[in-house]
Write an enzyme that holds these catalytic residues in place. Structure first.
Site, PDB file in Angstrom:
ATOM      1  N   TYR A  24       0.758  -1.246   0.037  1.00 12.52           N
ATOM      2  CA  TYR A  24       0.002  -0.047   0.064  1.00 12.52           C
ATOM      3  C   TYR A  24       0.984   1.270   0.002  1.00 12.52           C
ATOM      4  O   TYR A  24       1.596   1.697   1.036  1.00 12.52           O
ATOM      5  CB  TYR A  24      -1.045   0.048   1.238  1.00 12.52           C
TER       6      TYR A  24
ATOM      7  N   ALA B 223     -18.033  -2.730  -0.481  1.00 11.09           N
ATOM      8  CA  ALA B 223     -17.941  -2.649  -1.985  1.00 11.09           C
ATOM      9  C   ALA B 223     -17.359  -1.482  -2.408  1.00 11.09           C
ATOM     10  O   ALA B 223     -17.704  -0.771  -3.321  1.00 11.09           O
ATOM     11  CB  ALA B 223     -19.144  -3.108  -2.669  1.00 11.09           C
TER      12      ALA B 223
ATOM     13  N   LEU C  93     -19.687   1.703  -2.644  1.00  6.61           N
ATOM     14  CA  LEU C  93     -20.758   1.672  -3.329  1.00  6.61           C
ATOM     15  C   LEU C  93     -22.165   1.403  -2.381  1.00  6.61           C
ATOM     16  O   LEU C  93     -23.253   2.128  -2.558  1.00  6.61           O
ATOM     17  CB  LEU C  93     -20.838   0.252  -4.347  1.00  6.61           C
TER      18      LEU C  93
ATOM     19  N   GLY D 194     -24.311   4.160  -0.819  1.00  8.09           N
ATOM     20  CA  GLY D 194     -25.303   5.220  -1.257  1.00  8.09           C
ATOM     21  C   GLY D 194     -25.081   6.260  -1.812  1.00  8.09           C
ATOM     22  O   GLY D 194     -25.820   7.162  -2.327  1.00  8.09           O
TER      23      GLY D 194
HETATM   24  N1  LIG Z   1      -6.369  -8.286   1.012  1.00 15.03           N
HETATM   25  C1  LIG Z   1      -6.655  -7.590   0.010  1.00 15.03           C
HETATM   26  O1  LIG Z   1      -6.293  -8.206  -1.300  1.00 15.03           O
HETATM   27  C2  LIG Z   1      -7.309  -6.314  -0.022  1.00 15.03           C
HETATM   28  C3  LIG Z   1      -7.972  -5.788  -1.059  1.00 15.03           C
HETATM   29  C4  LIG Z   1      -8.726  -4.554  -1.085  1.00 15.03           C
HETATM   30  C5  LIG Z   1      -8.842  -4.171   0.124  1.00 15.03           C
HETATM   31  N2  LIG Z   1      -8.085  -4.450   1.182  1.00 15.03           N
HETATM   32  C6  LIG Z   1      -8.066  -3.978   2.748  1.00 15.03           C
HETATM   33  O2  LIG Z   1      -9.632  -3.607   3.104  1.00 15.03           O
HETATM   34  C7  LIG Z   1      -9.759  -2.449   3.510  1.00 15.03           C
HETATM   35  C8  LIG Z   1     -11.047  -2.027   2.926  1.00 15.03           C
HETATM   36  O3  LIG Z   1     -11.370  -2.246   1.601  1.00 15.03           O
HETATM   37  P1  LIG Z   1     -11.658  -1.035   0.753  1.00 15.03           P
HETATM   38  O4  LIG Z   1     -10.951   0.176   0.801  1.00 15.03           O
HETATM   39  O5  LIG Z   1     -11.382  -1.652  -0.791  1.00 15.03           O
HETATM   40  O6  LIG Z   1     -13.320  -0.897   0.538  1.00 15.03           O
HETATM   41  P2  LIG Z   1     -14.421  -0.398   1.482  1.00 15.03           P
HETATM   42  O7  LIG Z   1     -13.831  -0.408   2.792  1.00 15.03           O
HETATM   43  O8  LIG Z   1     -15.576  -1.259   0.868  1.00 15.03           O
HETATM   44  O9  LIG Z   1     -14.689   1.084   0.983  1.00 15.03           O
HETATM   45  C9  LIG Z   1     -13.972   2.057   1.667  1.00 15.03           C
HETATM   46  C10 LIG Z   1     -14.374   3.345   1.015  1.00 15.03           C
HETATM   47  O10 LIG Z   1     -15.816   3.551   1.232  1.00 15.03           O
HETATM   48  C11 LIG Z   1     -16.277   4.881   1.345  1.00 15.03           C
HETATM   49  N3  LIG Z   1     -16.920   4.969   2.688  1.00 15.03           N
HETATM   50  C12 LIG Z   1     -16.235   4.263   3.937  1.00 15.03           C
HETATM   51  N4  LIG Z   1     -16.942   4.656   4.976  1.00 15.03           N
HETATM   52  C13 LIG Z   1     -18.274   5.133   4.611  1.00 15.03           C
HETATM   53  C14 LIG Z   1     -19.314   5.507   5.166  1.00 15.03           C
HETATM   54  N5  LIG Z   1     -19.478   5.359   6.661  1.00 15.03           N
HETATM   55  N6  LIG Z   1     -20.360   5.887   4.331  1.00 15.03           N
HETATM   56  C15 LIG Z   1     -20.274   6.017   3.163  1.00 15.03           C
HETATM   57  N7  LIG Z   1     -19.107   5.714   2.448  1.00 15.03           N
HETATM   58  C16 LIG Z   1     -18.138   5.403   3.213  1.00 15.03           C
HETATM   59  C17 LIG Z   1     -14.914   5.622   1.419  1.00 15.03           C
HETATM   60  O11 LIG Z   1     -14.909   6.359  -0.031  1.00 15.03           O
HETATM   61  P3  LIG Z   1     -15.338   7.632  -0.524  1.00 15.03           P
HETATM   62  O12 LIG Z   1     -15.960   8.433   0.770  1.00 15.03           O
HETATM   63  O13 LIG Z   1     -14.301   8.256  -1.262  1.00 15.03           O
HETATM   64  O14 LIG Z   1     -16.785   7.252  -1.251  1.00 15.03           O
HETATM   65  C18 LIG Z   1     -14.042   4.430   1.801  1.00 15.03           C
HETATM   66  O15 LIG Z   1     -12.560   5.146   1.007  1.00 15.03           O
HETATM   67  C19 LIG Z   1      -8.628  -1.616   2.727  1.00 15.03           C
HETATM   68  O16 LIG Z   1      -8.039  -0.387   3.202  1.00 15.03           O
HETATM   69  C20 LIG Z   1      -7.566  -2.740   2.947  1.00 15.03           C
HETATM   70  O17 LIG Z   1      -6.791  -2.665   4.037  1.00 15.03           O
HETATM   71  C21 LIG Z   1      -7.509  -5.747   1.199  1.00 15.03           C
END
Ligand SMILES: NC(=O)c1ccc[n+]([C@@H]2O[C@H](COP(=O)([O-])OP(=O)(O)OC[C@H]3O[C@@H](n4cnc5c(N)ncnc54)[C@H](OP(=O)(O)O)[C@@H]3O)[C@@H](O)[C@H]2O)c1
Length: 325
Positions: free
Chosen positions: A58, A200, A203, A206
């Site tokens: 990262y 997601a 997504l 909303g």
């Molecule tokens: N092991 C792997 O291969 C792998 C792959 C992917 C991720 N990960 C880990 O998983 C973590 C989380 O996954 P991710 O970041 O891909 O996706 P996620 O947690 O599903 O989405 C994060 C995004 O959602 C929005 N968000 C967060 N809280 C919210 C809320 N309360 N209300 C509305 N929108 C909200 C924010 O974006 P906006 O505000 O910009 O919309 C935020 O950056 C990563 O940081 C990483 O540590 C691991």
């Protein structure tokens, strides 16, 4: 905060995902990396979140550095999870990379060290030899894997000769595959499923539709294609309805659904401290069986454009935006 306690680990049901820290893909910019990211880590600890998930890949080490600096003298409040990127993951390489991660994090102990992805070429036995070494030297407490099938997770345990505490996989209302075998196995054997992208990638918050698309890499992923945003609306509508009865937000309900699965914790990323606070509060939401069923049914009815069709649409959107420049 609610915790999952298994295998000698105590992990918060809601963690903090740190891919966003210093990573260009998300497009959050320098002030996020320099200020917000550090505030997120400290606020997370204030709220009882101990699972802080990062990876050497990262921001090419930047995320680990930010986490380490932000933790400062509060390291003991955190359960630090990082990952080895599996390029030539032979035992000495794993050992060397774990030491480098620990240095960037500014710690002498990594609570959970995860193999980020399976490597199709290097034998798993070689990688798990490295994981055993870092455990034996006291640098790592728990071994974990990520993006592993159940069979591979079980094989990783055999190669390690001990428990592989967790498997970190994509898991949300729109990606429910882990429910089939990973979650039941984790529940019966005392292991943990760590749900990544539990919203997601935003997504399920909303906020996005055909007229409001995210910037950065998400704009070019299948989930955020305008057609798919349209197709997700009935699911988001259900999230909104259930959110209303809990005085909550759609994102909180989406997280509440994931962590309602046994031995499952979620690690949402956050773009603001307010989002983090809401995400932490999702640990206290108690969905009823009826609500859970409605969400699962709405998720089951979501039928996005996938595969080649999605790739073709993304390519043609990118081409037309290049031509417009
Ligand atoms: N092991 C792997 O291969 C792998 C792959 C992917 C991720 N990960 C880990 O998983 C973590 C989380 O996954 P991710 O970041 O891909 O996706 P996620 O947690 O599903 O989405 C994060 C995004 O959602 C929005 N968000 C967060 N809280 C919210 C809320 N309360 N209300 C509305 N929108 C909200 C924010 O974006 P906006 O505000 O910009 O919309 C935020 O950056 C990563 O940081 C990483 O540590 C691991």
């Amino acid at each position: 905060m609610r915790y999952v306690e298994v295998g000698g680990a105590k992990v918060s049901a809601i963690g903090l995902g740190c891919w966003q820290f210093g990573s260009r893909e998300w497009g959050y910019g320098d002030s996020y990396a320099q200020t917000t990211a550090r505030e997120l880590v400290r606020r997370a600890l204030d709220l009882g979140i101990n699972l802080i998930d990062t990876a050497e890949i990262y921001g090419f080490g930047r995320s680990e550095r930010i986490v380490g600096e932000a933790l400062g003298d509060r390291r003991d409040e955190a359960f630090i999870a990082t990952k080895v990127f599996p390029v030539v993951p032979l035992a000495p390489v794993v050992e060397d990379r774990a030491k480098r991660s620990a240095r960037r994090l500014g710690v002498s102990l990594i609570d959970l060290y995860q193999v980020h992805w399976p490597n199709p070429v290097v034998p798993l036995s070689a990688t798990m030899d490295g994981m055993r070494r870092v455990q034996d030297t006291g640098l790592v407490t728990h071994a974990g894997v990520s993006n592993f099938s159940l069979q591979r997770w079980q094989r990783a345990e055999r190669e390690l000769g001990g428990p592989v505490l967790s498997n970190q996989v994509r898991f949300s209302l729109v990606d429910r595959r882990p429910e089939r075998d990973l979650v039941p196995w984790a529940a019966s054997e005392g292991r943990i499923v760590i749900a990544y992208s539990p919203l997601a990638q935003g997504l399920l918050g909303g906020r996005y539709d055909r007229d409001h698309l995210p910037s950065g890499m998400r704009a070019n992923t299948p989930a955020f294609l305008p057609d798919n945003l349209e197709r997700a609306q009935p699911l988001i509508h259900t999230l909104r309805e259930i959110a209303q009865t809990h005085s909550a937000t759609p994102a909180q309900i989406a997280l509440g659904w994931v962590i309602r699965r046994p031995n499952t914790v979620a690690i949402p990323g956050a773009s603001t401290v307010e989002q983090l606070e809401r995400n932490a509060a999702a640990a206290d939401i108690e969905l009823t069986d009826e609500e859970d069923g409605r969400l699962s049914a709405a998720a089951g009815a979501y039928d996005p454009v996938r595969g080649l069709e999605a790739v073709r649409t993304i390519a043609s959107r990118r081409l037309s935006s290049l031509l417009r420049r």
